[in-house]
Design an enzyme around this catalytic site. Sequence first.
Site, PDB file in Angstrom:
ATOM      1  N   ASP A  13       0.819  -1.222   0.000  1.00 31.99           N
ATOM      2  CA  ASP A  13       0.000   0.000   0.000  1.00 31.99           C
ATOM      3  C   ASP A  13       0.851   1.269   0.000  1.00 31.99           C
ATOM      4  O   ASP A  13       0.422   2.311   0.496  1.00 31.99           O
ATOM      5  CB  ASP A  13      -0.957   0.026   1.208  1.00 31.99           C
ATOM      6  CG  ASP A  13      -1.811  -1.228   1.293  1.00 31.99           C
ATOM      7  OD1 ASP A  13      -2.437  -1.564   0.279  1.00 31.99           O
ATOM      8  OD2 ASP A  13      -1.834  -1.866   2.357  1.00 31.99           O
ATOM      9  N   GLU A  14       2.054   1.192  -0.564  1.00 27.01           N
ATOM     10  CA  GLU A  14       2.934   2.362  -0.559  1.00 27.01           C
ATOM     11  C   GLU A  14       2.641   3.325  -1.708  1.00 27.01           C
ATOM     12  O   GLU A  14       3.201   4.421  -1.753  1.00 27.01           O
ATOM     13  CB  GLU A  14       4.413   1.930  -0.663  1.00 27.01           C
ATOM     14  CG  GLU A  14       4.880   0.998   0.429  1.00 27.01           C
ATOM     15  CD  GLU A  14       4.784  -0.465   0.002  1.00 27.01           C
ATOM     16  OE1 GLU A  14       5.337  -1.324   0.700  1.00 27.01           O
ATOM     17  OE2 GLU A  14       4.144  -0.744  -1.033  1.00 27.01           O
ATOM     18  N   LYS A  18       0.651   3.972  -8.492  1.00 26.50           N
ATOM     19  CA  LYS A  18       0.846   5.361  -8.947  1.00 26.50           C
ATOM     20  C   LYS A  18       2.211   5.530  -9.612  1.00 26.50           C
ATOM     21  O   LYS A  18       2.323   6.132 -10.688  1.00 26.50           O
ATOM     22  CB  LYS A  18       0.722   6.293  -7.743  1.00 26.50           C
ATOM     23  CG  LYS A  18       1.133   7.740  -7.981  1.00 26.50           C
ATOM     24  CD  LYS A  18       1.133   8.489  -6.657  1.00 26.50           C
ATOM     25  CE  LYS A  18       1.797   9.846  -6.792  1.00 26.50           C
ATOM     26  NZ  LYS A  18       1.091  10.766  -7.666  1.00 26.50           N
ATOM     27  N   ALA A  39      -3.804  -8.149  -3.869  1.00 32.89           N
ATOM     28  CA  ALA A  39      -3.127  -6.848  -3.873  1.00 32.89           C
ATOM     29  C   ALA A  39      -3.946  -5.861  -4.685  1.00 32.89           C
ATOM     30  O   ALA A  39      -4.451  -6.201  -5.748  1.00 32.89           O
ATOM     31  CB  ALA A  39      -1.727  -6.989  -4.476  1.00 32.89           C
ATOM     32  N   HIS A  41      -4.212  -1.941  -6.477  1.00 37.64           N
ATOM     33  CA  HIS A  41      -3.550  -0.718  -6.929  1.00 37.64           C
ATOM     34  C   HIS A  41      -4.614   0.321  -7.246  1.00 37.64           C
ATOM     35  O   HIS A  41      -5.567   0.036  -7.967  1.00 37.64           O
ATOM     36  CB  HIS A  41      -2.722  -0.963  -8.194  1.00 37.64           C
ATOM     37  CG  HIS A  41      -1.547  -1.854  -7.997  1.00 37.64           C
ATOM     38  ND1 HIS A  41      -0.717  -1.753  -6.908  1.00 37.64           N
ATOM     39  CD2 HIS A  41      -1.048  -2.869  -8.742  1.00 37.64           C
ATOM     40  CE1 HIS A  41       0.241  -2.660  -7.005  1.00 37.64           C
ATOM     41  NE2 HIS A  41       0.056  -3.354  -8.106  1.00 37.64           N
ATOM     42  N   THR A  42      -4.456   1.509  -6.711  1.00 40.97           N
ATOM     43  CA  THR A  42      -5.371   2.608  -7.027  1.00 40.97           C
ATOM     44  C   THR A  42      -4.642   3.621  -7.896  1.00 40.97           C
ATOM     45  O   THR A  42      -3.567   4.095  -7.537  1.00 40.97           O
ATOM     46  CB  THR A  42      -5.881   3.284  -5.741  1.00 40.97           C
ATOM     47  OG1 THR A  42      -6.546   2.312  -4.929  1.00 40.97           O
ATOM     48  CG2 THR A  42      -6.854   4.402  -6.074  1.00 40.97           C
ATOM     49  N   THR A 300      -9.583  -5.093   0.755  1.00 41.85           N
ATOM     50  CA  THR A 300     -10.411  -5.523   1.886  1.00 41.85           C
ATOM     51  C   THR A 300     -11.292  -4.426   2.458  1.00 41.85           C
ATOM     52  O   THR A 300     -12.300  -4.716   3.106  1.00 41.85           O
ATOM     53  CB  THR A 300      -9.508  -6.042   3.023  1.00 41.85           C
ATOM     54  OG1 THR A 300      -8.685  -4.953   3.492  1.00 41.85           O
ATOM     55  CG2 THR A 300      -8.603  -7.173   2.539  1.00 41.85           C
ATOM     56  N   ILE A 331       3.773  12.773   0.894  1.00 41.91           N
ATOM     57  CA  ILE A 331       4.356  13.817   1.735  1.00 41.91           C
ATOM     58  C   ILE A 331       3.269  14.783   2.203  1.00 41.91           C
ATOM     59  O   ILE A 331       3.315  15.312   3.321  1.00 41.91           O
ATOM     60  CB  ILE A 331       5.466  14.561   0.965  1.00 41.91           C
ATOM     61  CG1 ILE A 331       6.618  13.598   0.658  1.00 41.91           C
ATOM     62  CG2 ILE A 331       5.983  15.760   1.748  1.00 41.91           C
ATOM     63  CD1 ILE A 331       7.629  14.133  -0.321  1.00 41.91           C
ATOM     64  N   ASP A 332       2.270  14.980   1.362  1.00 46.70           N
ATOM     65  CA  ASP A 332       1.174  15.902   1.691  1.00 46.70           C
ATOM     66  C   ASP A 332       0.384  15.473   2.920  1.00 46.70           C
ATOM     67  O   ASP A 332      -0.184  16.309   3.630  1.00 46.70           O
ATOM     68  CB  ASP A 332       0.222  16.017   0.507  1.00 46.70           C
ATOM     69  CG  ASP A 332      -0.280  14.664   0.031  1.00 46.70           C
ATOM     70  OD1 ASP A 332       0.560  13.821  -0.357  1.00 46.70           O
ATOM     71  OD2 ASP A 332      -1.502  14.441   0.044  1.00 46.70           O
TER      72      ASP A 332
END
EC number: 6.3.4.4
Length: 429
Positions: A13-14, A18, A39, A41-42, A300, A331-332
């Site tokens: 989930d890092e 993206k 797994a 991915h968004t 999930t 970072i935001d």
Amino acid sequence: MTSVVVVGTQWGDEGKGKITDFLSQKADAIARFAGGDNAGHTIKIDGETYKLHLIPSGIFYKEKTSVIGNGLVVNPKSLVTELKGLQERGINTDNLRISNRAHVILPYHIKQDIADEESRGDNKIGTTCKGIGPCYQDKVARIGIRMADLLDKDIFEEKLRHNLAIKNKLFEKFYEVEGLTFEEIFEEYYGYGQEIAKYVTDTSKILNDVLDEGGKVLFEGAQGILLDVDQGTYPYVTSSNPVAGGVAIGAGVGPSRVTSVIGVSKAYTSRVGDGPFPTELFDEVGQQIREVGREYGTTTGRPRRVGWFDTVVVRHSRRVSGITHLALNSIDVLSGLETVKICTAYNYKGETITEYPANLHIIEQCEPIYEELPGWSEDVTACRTLEELPENARRYVERVSELTGIQIATFSVGPAREQTNVLVDVWEA
């Protein structure tokens, strides 16, 4: 010839999807090499959000080849659903290729996964119950059904009958649950196989041909190195090898063909499921990070555990995966915190530990040693260079690089593609 491997340096989930999407712009082929639909991915493109579980992020580039490698375990039902979902939104999926050597997840794998997790009682490992582990078990036990088998009606029937005889004994005698019938699986899953048959081929040859012709291949990792079955927090791990070395096994491309490895990290740490997590936060700061970062699992929907950035974890990942560059995301999310912390080592019974222990009993007793830095209140989502970041945010990014020993290639200040900022072009590095 250039190939870049993208891996997660933490527990998944890092934001690998993206980064993969961003790097895909210069690639000729994009390939996944491990895991399954456990797994998620968004990806955000042109204001649209897409959630992928099996299909590589490169699917959005119709002129590039997207590969599901032999190292994956594929649920045909999930894959067909995902394909149709993309097609309904106008995405052309003709560029997808699926390895004929990839193993197939069937209903008995999912049933076994659920039964096994329930049988653990208080010692659950936090599986997604997608059948991933049992499918890999069958692969190693040499009774697995591969894509090539699924497409051949006679072979699929023979292997399915054989496996059901074994599995139903396990369900009825050991787990004491009702078994499955041949009829409720065969026609449905053979049908799925026929729907995806046009995509199935020898993907190892495709990828090696691209490299032989001087092309660029991007290998898309899943999950994270701390979930690797060999290098992770065993037994709270997945059943495959998300490390960069998994490319050679799971994509059929030799290790000498990998030119660089980019490790993806959040500016903090998150984890889904059970297992040790030395920097985990249980206070209001942790809750703020969870809500601002929308830390809920893609697959999930479970709330993710969150904590401070852990350089012990990332240095371990650097070593076992040969990471050459770091992509620092989210970072935001840290904006508005008065103080930010970075874990530099662990305290174990008065001893300072700088390497990640193999013994979970030791990890569970480790106390993080922090370096505290001043936070920043400014909105950083519009920053496009390191110099545009507030001084404290810039110092945080630089300190992460110094403490992990990894050169930062990109930093991200939001989920959109244009919010990924390049410091080093890994395709040219």
